[in-house]
Structure formats: structure tokens, C-alpha cells
Design a protein around this motif. Sequence first.
Motif, PDB file in Angstrom:
ATOM      1  N   VAL A 145      -4.986   0.239  -8.729  1.00 34.12           N
ATOM      2  CA  VAL A 145      -4.718  -1.104  -8.225  1.00 34.12           C
ATOM      3  C   VAL A 145      -3.841  -1.799  -9.268  1.00 34.12           C
ATOM      4  O   VAL A 145      -4.146  -1.750 -10.460  1.00 34.12           O
ATOM      5  CB  VAL A 145      -6.032  -1.893  -8.039  1.00 34.12           C
ATOM      6  CG1 VAL A 145      -5.739  -3.283  -7.502  1.00 34.12           C
ATOM      7  CG2 VAL A 145      -6.983  -1.139  -7.118  1.00 34.12           C
ATOM      8  N   ILE A 184       0.868  -1.182   0.000  1.00 29.11           N
ATOM      9  CA  ILE A 184       0.000   0.000   0.000  1.00 29.11           C
ATOM     10  C   ILE A 184       0.903   1.229   0.000  1.00 29.11           C
ATOM     11  O   ILE A 184       1.735   1.387   0.896  1.00 29.11           O
ATOM     12  CB  ILE A 184      -0.891   0.040   1.262  1.00 29.11           C
ATOM     13  CG1 ILE A 184      -1.596  -1.313   1.504  1.00 29.11           C
ATOM     14  CG2 ILE A 184      -1.889   1.194   1.175  1.00 29.11           C
ATOM     15  CD1 ILE A 184      -2.679  -1.640   0.549  1.00 29.11           C
ATOM     16  N   VAL A 221      -1.627  -1.355  -4.067  1.00 29.44           N
ATOM     17  CA  VAL A 221      -2.668  -0.338  -4.170  1.00 29.44           C
ATOM     18  C   VAL A 221      -1.978   1.010  -4.015  1.00 29.44           C
ATOM     19  O   VAL A 221      -1.320   1.260  -2.998  1.00 29.44           O
ATOM     20  CB  VAL A 221      -3.747  -0.526  -3.086  1.00 29.44           C
ATOM     21  CG1 VAL A 221      -4.820   0.549  -3.222  1.00 29.44           C
ATOM     22  CG2 VAL A 221      -4.366  -1.917  -3.172  1.00 29.44           C
ATOM     23  N   THR A 232       1.214   5.515  -0.475  1.00 32.23           N
ATOM     24  CA  THR A 232       0.441   6.767  -0.440  1.00 32.23           C
ATOM     25  C   THR A 232       0.946   7.760  -1.486  1.00 32.23           C
ATOM     26  O   THR A 232       2.033   7.612  -2.049  1.00 32.23           O
ATOM     27  CB  THR A 232       0.555   7.431   0.937  1.00 32.23           C
ATOM     28  OG1 THR A 232       1.921   7.833   1.123  1.00 32.23           O
ATOM     29  CG2 THR A 232       0.133   6.499   2.054  1.00 32.23           C
ATOM     30  N   ASN A 245     -16.661  19.492  -4.765  1.00 34.80           N
ATOM     31  CA  ASN A 245     -15.689  19.313  -3.686  1.00 34.80           C
ATOM     32  C   ASN A 245     -14.958  20.589  -3.282  1.00 34.80           C
ATOM     33  O   ASN A 245     -14.720  20.790  -2.081  1.00 34.80           O
ATOM     34  CB  ASN A 245     -14.661  18.232  -4.058  1.00 34.80           C
ATOM     35  CG  ASN A 245     -15.200  16.826  -3.844  1.00 34.80           C
ATOM     36  OD1 ASN A 245     -16.354  16.632  -3.484  1.00 34.80           O
ATOM     37  ND2 ASN A 245     -14.344  15.838  -4.062  1.00 34.80           N
ATOM     38  N   LEU A 278     -12.040  20.339  -0.670  1.00 38.47           N
ATOM     39  CA  LEU A 278     -11.474  19.086  -1.182  1.00 38.47           C
ATOM     40  C   LEU A 278     -11.187  19.221  -2.673  1.00 38.47           C
ATOM     41  O   LEU A 278     -11.836  20.006  -3.371  1.00 38.47           O
ATOM     42  CB  LEU A 278     -12.478  17.937  -0.971  1.00 38.47           C
ATOM     43  CG  LEU A 278     -12.920  17.664   0.463  1.00 38.47           C
ATOM     44  CD1 LEU A 278     -14.081  16.670   0.474  1.00 38.47           C
ATOM     45  CD2 LEU A 278     -11.750  17.128   1.277  1.00 38.47           C
ATOM     46  N   PHE A 298     -15.609  14.857  -8.567  1.00 44.74           N
ATOM     47  CA  PHE A 298     -16.810  15.381  -7.880  1.00 44.74           C
ATOM     48  C   PHE A 298     -16.622  16.890  -7.774  1.00 44.74           C
ATOM     49  O   PHE A 298     -15.828  17.377  -6.968  1.00 44.74           O
ATOM     50  CB  PHE A 298     -16.990  14.710  -6.514  1.00 44.74           C
ATOM     51  CG  PHE A 298     -17.592  13.334  -6.604  1.00 44.74           C
ATOM     52  CD1 PHE A 298     -16.916  12.298  -7.223  1.00 44.74           C
ATOM     53  CD2 PHE A 298     -18.864  13.081  -6.084  1.00 44.74           C
ATOM     54  CE1 PHE A 298     -17.479  11.031  -7.322  1.00 44.74           C
ATOM     55  CE2 PHE A 298     -19.439  11.809  -6.180  1.00 44.74           C
ATOM     56  CZ  PHE A 298     -18.740  10.782  -6.793  1.00 44.74           C
ATOM     57  N   LEU A 352      -2.502   4.652  -3.406  1.00 48.72           N
ATOM     58  CA  LEU A 352      -3.493   5.624  -2.910  1.00 48.72           C
ATOM     59  C   LEU A 352      -3.012   7.017  -3.318  1.00 48.72           C
ATOM     60  O   LEU A 352      -2.579   7.812  -2.495  1.00 48.72           O
ATOM     61  CB  LEU A 352      -3.625   5.498  -1.401  1.00 48.72           C
ATOM     62  CG  LEU A 352      -4.064   4.110  -0.898  1.00 48.72           C
ATOM     63  CD1 LEU A 352      -3.956   4.028   0.627  1.00 48.72           C
ATOM     64  CD2 LEU A 352      -5.499   3.823  -1.328  1.00 48.72           C
ATOM     65  N   PRO A 381     -12.450   9.248  -9.729  1.00 48.89           N
ATOM     66  CA  PRO A 381     -13.671  10.006  -9.456  1.00 48.89           C
ATOM     67  C   PRO A 381     -13.417  11.503  -9.660  1.00 48.89           C
ATOM     68  O   PRO A 381     -12.340  12.010  -9.335  1.00 48.89           O
ATOM     69  CB  PRO A 381     -13.950   9.734  -7.972  1.00 48.89           C
ATOM     70  CG  PRO A 381     -12.745   9.008  -7.451  1.00 48.89           C
ATOM     71  CD  PRO A 381     -11.708   8.933  -8.508  1.00 48.89           C
ATOM     72  N   VAL A 427      -9.095   3.933 -10.913  1.00 47.96           N
ATOM     73  CA  VAL A 427     -10.387   4.506 -10.539  1.00 47.96           C
ATOM     74  C   VAL A 427     -10.216   6.018 -10.415  1.00 47.96           C
ATOM     75  O   VAL A 427      -9.437   6.483  -9.585  1.00 47.96           O
ATOM     76  CB  VAL A 427     -10.861   3.920  -9.194  1.00 47.96           C
ATOM     77  CG1 VAL A 427     -12.179   4.564  -8.771  1.00 47.96           C
ATOM     78  CG2 VAL A 427     -10.996   2.404  -9.281  1.00 47.96           C
ATOM     79  N   ASN A 459      -4.531   9.637  -4.894  1.00 47.83           N
ATOM     80  CA  ASN A 459      -5.433  10.798  -5.019  1.00 47.83           C
ATOM     81  C   ASN A 459      -5.386  11.412  -6.421  1.00 47.83           C
ATOM     82  O   ASN A 459      -5.605  12.624  -6.580  1.00 47.83           O
ATOM     83  CB  ASN A 459      -5.083  11.876  -3.989  1.00 47.83           C
ATOM     84  CG  ASN A 459      -5.214  11.390  -2.553  1.00 47.83           C
ATOM     85  OD1 ASN A 459      -6.161  10.682  -2.216  1.00 47.83           O
ATOM     86  ND2 ASN A 459      -4.254  11.739  -1.709  1.00 47.83           N
ATOM     87  N   ASN A 516      -9.785  12.695  -7.583  1.00 40.97           N
ATOM     88  CA  ASN A 516      -9.172  11.838  -6.586  1.00 40.97           C
ATOM     89  C   ASN A 516      -8.935  10.472  -7.185  1.00 40.97           C
ATOM     90  O   ASN A 516      -8.713  10.341  -8.367  1.00 40.97           O
ATOM     91  CB  ASN A 516     -10.085  11.754  -5.350  1.00 40.97           C
ATOM     92  CG  ASN A 516     -10.007  12.990  -4.493  1.00 40.97           C
ATOM     93  OD1 ASN A 516      -9.024  13.156  -3.786  1.00 40.97           O
ATOM     94  ND2 ASN A 516     -10.994  13.871  -4.568  1.00 40.97           N
ATOM     95  N   GLY A 517      -8.951   9.447  -6.327  1.00 42.00           N
ATOM     96  CA  GLY A 517      -8.892   8.103  -6.860  1.00 42.00           C
ATOM     97  C   GLY A 517      -7.671   7.326  -6.450  1.00 42.00           C
ATOM     98  O   GLY A 517      -6.891   7.743  -5.577  1.00 42.00           O
ATOM     99  N   LEU A 518      -7.516   6.164  -7.073  1.00 42.04           N
ATOM    100  CA  LEU A 518      -6.418   5.255  -6.770  1.00 42.04           C
ATOM    101  C   LEU A 518      -6.158   4.361  -7.981  1.00 42.04           C
ATOM    102  O   LEU A 518      -6.924   4.347  -8.934  1.00 42.04           O
ATOM    103  CB  LEU A 518      -6.735   4.406  -5.530  1.00 42.04           C
ATOM    104  CG  LEU A 518      -8.031   3.593  -5.481  1.00 42.04           C
ATOM    105  CD1 LEU A 518      -8.045   2.436  -6.463  1.00 42.04           C
ATOM    106  CD2 LEU A 518      -8.226   3.017  -4.088  1.00 42.04           C
ATOM    107  N   VAL A 534     -17.404   9.046 -12.369  1.00 39.66           N
ATOM    108  CA  VAL A 534     -16.319   8.117 -12.062  1.00 39.66           C
ATOM    109  C   VAL A 534     -15.957   7.388 -13.348  1.00 39.66           C
ATOM    110  O   VAL A 534     -16.844   6.925 -14.065  1.00 39.66           O
ATOM    111  CB  VAL A 534     -16.723   7.067 -11.001  1.00 39.66           C
ATOM    112  CG1 VAL A 534     -15.530   6.191 -10.631  1.00 39.66           C
ATOM    113  CG2 VAL A 534     -17.290   7.727  -9.769  1.00 39.66           C
TER     114      VAL A 534
END
Lengths: 325, 325
Positions: free
Chosen positions: B93, B7, B105, B9, B80, B85, B77, B107, B75, B73, B109, B89-91, B56
Motif C-alpha cells: 500500500v 489499483i 494498492v 496488479t 500452499n 499456490l 504460508f 496487488l 504473508p 504486507v 503477490n 504472497n502479499g501486497l 506474516v
Amino acid sequence: MGHDIRIVTEAQLREIVALDRDLVDVIERGFVALAAGEVVMPPILSMDLPQVNGEVDVKTAWMPGVEGFAIKVSPGFFDNPALGLASLNGLMVLLSARTGLVQAVFLDNGYLTDIRTAAAGAVAARHLAPATVETAGVLGTGVQARLQMQAAHLERPFRRVLVWGRDAARAQACARDLAETLGIEAQVAATPEAVVRDSQLVVTTTPSRTPLVQADWLHDELLVTAMGADQAGKTEIAPAALEAAGLYVCDRVSQARVSGELEGALAAGLMQDVVPPELGALIGAMPAPRPGCIICDLTGTGVQDTAIATHVHARLGDAGSVIAV
Amino acid sequence: MGHDIRIVTEAQLREIVALDRDLVDVIERGFVALAAGEVVMPPILSMDLPQVNGEVDVKTAWMPGVEGFAIKVSPGFFDNPALGLASLNGLMVLLSARTGLVQAVFLDNGYLTDIRTAAAGAVAARHLAPATVETAGVLGTGVQARLQMQAAHLERPFRRVLVWGRDAARAQACARDLAETLGIEAQVAATPEAVVRDSQLVVTTTPSRTPLVQADWLHDELLVTAMGADQAGKTEIAPAALEAAGLYVCDRVSQARVSGELEGALAAGLMQDVVPPELGALIGAMPAPRPGCIICDLTGTGVQDTAIATHVHARLGDAGSVIAV
């Protein structure tokens, strides 16, 4: 502005959620919402990888009034058993329904998919099976065969289960496991026909590409729930059986047409003018008397993933690891 | 059999990978593989959520000879910012290309998406821009506007940049940032027309739904790279401009037809008989002399995600957290 993401493993998820009637209620609410028309559920992203005997599906659905939505990644790589690995794996990502921020990653190796799939079978059993089921049957001998019989037994506590599989040893092992788990009589059946003729509830769980269930075998006191067909080309139920049944139901018409049992029937020139009801629309609205044999075609929907992922998220407590991003 | 999942970041990823020529090489190889025809890249899963002013996208691609593949992925929005915010964003895999097991994964953003998108602009600049670019221009004033000019400057070290945006204060801020980052002259332009007429390389980075670039403004010593249109209905380039250009190129024809600039041109009855080349097919194979004004339509492809995710994975060292599943 940073935020926290919860990472939860399969072992931790198994502590939090199991296949029980609570979960069946959760999945049932997903089907009701889907039928009510307010769920946003795009077509499945499906990647076929014949080069490595694999496939990957990605499913999602956004439900009004629900705080999060899942994006579920399901790889199936069918040479894995030779490497000592499971064929099915994957994870679920839970995002905020309002901001799209990632809330949690469920490293479930497919566990949540397994039980939400079984729970959908229980929803079908709850609403579509004959009121009394003495004998249930299953075609297929894998994880989902076991889980589907456990799920059906929650709703119709049958006293006997019949198991059919291509591999007799695997069918024996599955029957033994079910006898122990459910505390009932379990037998291996010689043919799919014997299973269908002698059961009041049958679930098909194979990756078959040729029909296993024929129209002639159907009888009025029967629900057949077809779980296996979830990609174009897969089929377990003969096209003529769909027309012969008193009622054909599916989870999502748009999916059943391209990846469910309806695909084969349409290709065979049958079911052309039928607009089948979706499972959610029949919940609390079944015609009486029960319309004879019912076939329920479940292709698997993103709304099940969002339903179980938000259910798990609400129960997390302090399980898992927190990662600040 | 359990396995480990890494994982990582956004902060950790920023230490590992940046927008530089190495990354441009990585993304270029992705485009070459895509054009060679052996990449498996299904249609984008796209979910529009007008209820929450969001969307998305999920993208993926499997590349032969590459150890992993990404499922990304994204998204968006757009309410925000009022909550403090980011909209995007998103991630990502990363799965094994051979077993489908989750390897990592990220992460991020959306960080990896930001820089792989900018790197695709650099690939276009490398192969399609005039050999000498004195002035580059950008429409739009967000993160991608800045990154696209940084990316183009890696390949064509221009001495002046022009910035146009609807909001003059944001355009000023973007120009200031670019002057500082690139150490060059940066000016706000009054109109898109001024940007296009005075530049040899223009990148459009807006979410516009009406064309910003008109056919009359094009000139032979110009590359226009259109980044903004990535969903049905979005457009930055007038249909007539696509026909007026000496060459129209896209990243993926099937995507450009439904979500790129080609969508609007086809709807306007133009480009009907054109089968445009894809960017990867022109790498190392550009016609000489350069065919006048070139428009390059980049909708964003899963192969870019797989290329950057596997690149990052190879460089991870011991970064991130290891979770046993």
C-alpha cells in the motif's frame, strides 16, 4: 494460479455494515476469543511522524476457526483539516487465514475502524455499565464522540446526554447532532467534572496528554470508558482514579501498559501489583454485586479489525470490484 | 473530500518495473537515506502462525523528501504448494507522506518484494564484492536464488555460477535456468563448502535454522551475502564465521540483532562488543584496501519497500484501475 481480490469502497461498505447491535455482537465475540487465549495478536506497528504531525498504526490478529484475518492500516495526519481532508484515513486488507492470499481490500477511509471502535464501547456498556443509565456523558466532540454515544445508547437507552469539549462551538454542534440522532435531550457541560458527576456512563474520546478525569469525581453508579489513549503519552484518566475505581478493566493488558491509561498509572508508581482483567474475560462472568465505579481502558485491538473485516466479507454479496491477480 | 486510489496488479507491475540497474540505484538511495539517519523505520510487525505453518511480516519506512511511503504486507504460508499456490504472497500500500491518504494498492503477490530483495543483494555486490568475480555461488534453489544471481551479475558479470540445494533435482533446474538467463556456465555443487571455497561472491537464500557456511571456508577474495535469515531462529552463517570475516556489515543493526545472522552470534557469546556498520554507511565510503572476506547480513528493510513503491508510482502512467473513494 491466479485468484480474485475484491475491492470495496467506503460508500459500498456503508451499505453493508452499520453501527448496530449485530455489530456489537460481532465485536463481543472477538473480545471473548481474545480472552480465551487462542488469538494470535502481535504488538501494534506504530510509526510516529512528528515531521508531518502524523502517525500510522498497523494492527492485526489471527483468530482460530475464522476464515480470514485483517491487517488494518490507520494513518492519522493532524494537519489535514487545513487542507480540507480528514485527519484519519486508511484501509483494511483481508487475508485468508489458511493460505495468506489477499481476499479483499476495504478502502474504507477509516470507517470500519470508527464503527468497530464504537462497538467496543458498546460491549463495555453492555457488561460493565450500571443496569440503568439515565444520563450519559462524553468528553470530546469529534466523530468518535458521536459514535460512542450512539453505541452506548444501543445498550443503555439513556434519556439525556452531556457533552464537554475544549471548543464550545464544537461541543454545541456535537450536542445538537446527538439530540437529533438519538431523539433525546442533549446539553453542553461546562466542565469534565460536571459530566462525570452527573452521568452513569461516561466515554472519553480525546487525544489528551494530561488527565481530564479526577479520582474525586468518581461514584459507584458509574462506568468510565476511556477510548482516547492509544499511544504512549496519551492519557485522559488520572492515575489515582484507576486505583480509586472499584474495578479497572482493559482490552489487552500488554497494550494498556504501554499505550493506555495503565501506562501513566504505572509511571506514577500506582497499580504496581494489579493484574487487571481483560474485557473479554468479564463477558458473562461479572462479579455480583457490581463493584462500584468501573473504569474500562480500550486501546483498540487487532481482533476487532479481524472481527469486523470477516463480518463484512461474509455479507459482501456482489458488492465492489473484482480484480484478477 | 474524495480522492482516487490506483489499483495495480502483478501483471501490470511486471510491465512497469524489472530487476535492472535502475532499480539497484533506487534501492541504493534507500540504503543511503537509512544510514543518514533521517528515515523513520519502526520495528517489523511479525506474526508467527505455527497452527497453519505460516507467518506474516509488515514493514514500512518514511523517508524525508519522498512523496509517499509504503506499508508492505508479506504473508508466507508454507503448506500452499500442496494446494498449487505460492508460499509467498502479499501486497504493498502506498500512502502520501504528507497526508497519509492511500494513493495506490499494488496487488503484486510478492513480486515487488522479490525484486527489491534481489536489488539489495546487487547493492551489496556493487560496494562490497571483490572488483573481479569469476565465479559466483548460491545456496538455495528458489525464486530468490535465481533473482540474486541475476542481480549480482548486473554488478559483477561473472562467467560461472555454482548452485547448491538440499534437493539435487531442484538445484539442477535452478542451474539450468541461470545458464539460460545469464548465458553463462552453471554447475550444481555437491556441498556448500565447494560453493564457498570456489566463489568470489556467494549469496545464501535458504530458510535454514542451522548454519550452512563455516568459518574455515572463508577466504579474502569473497563476499558472502546472507539473505535467508529474516526471523528469529533462522541462520545460514556460523557465528564463528562472523568473527572470522574481515568485515561484518548488515542492513539494519536493530533488525540483525533479533532476526539476522547477528542474533545467533550474540547468543553464542560472540560479536559482543562489535557495533557493525550498516550497508548504507559504506556506500561511497569503503575502506581501502578491501578488508578481506566480507559478510553482508540483509534482513530486509521497510526502506526498500518505500523506495520501490514510490519508484513504481512515478512510472505508473495510466496503468491499473482507478477507484474513487
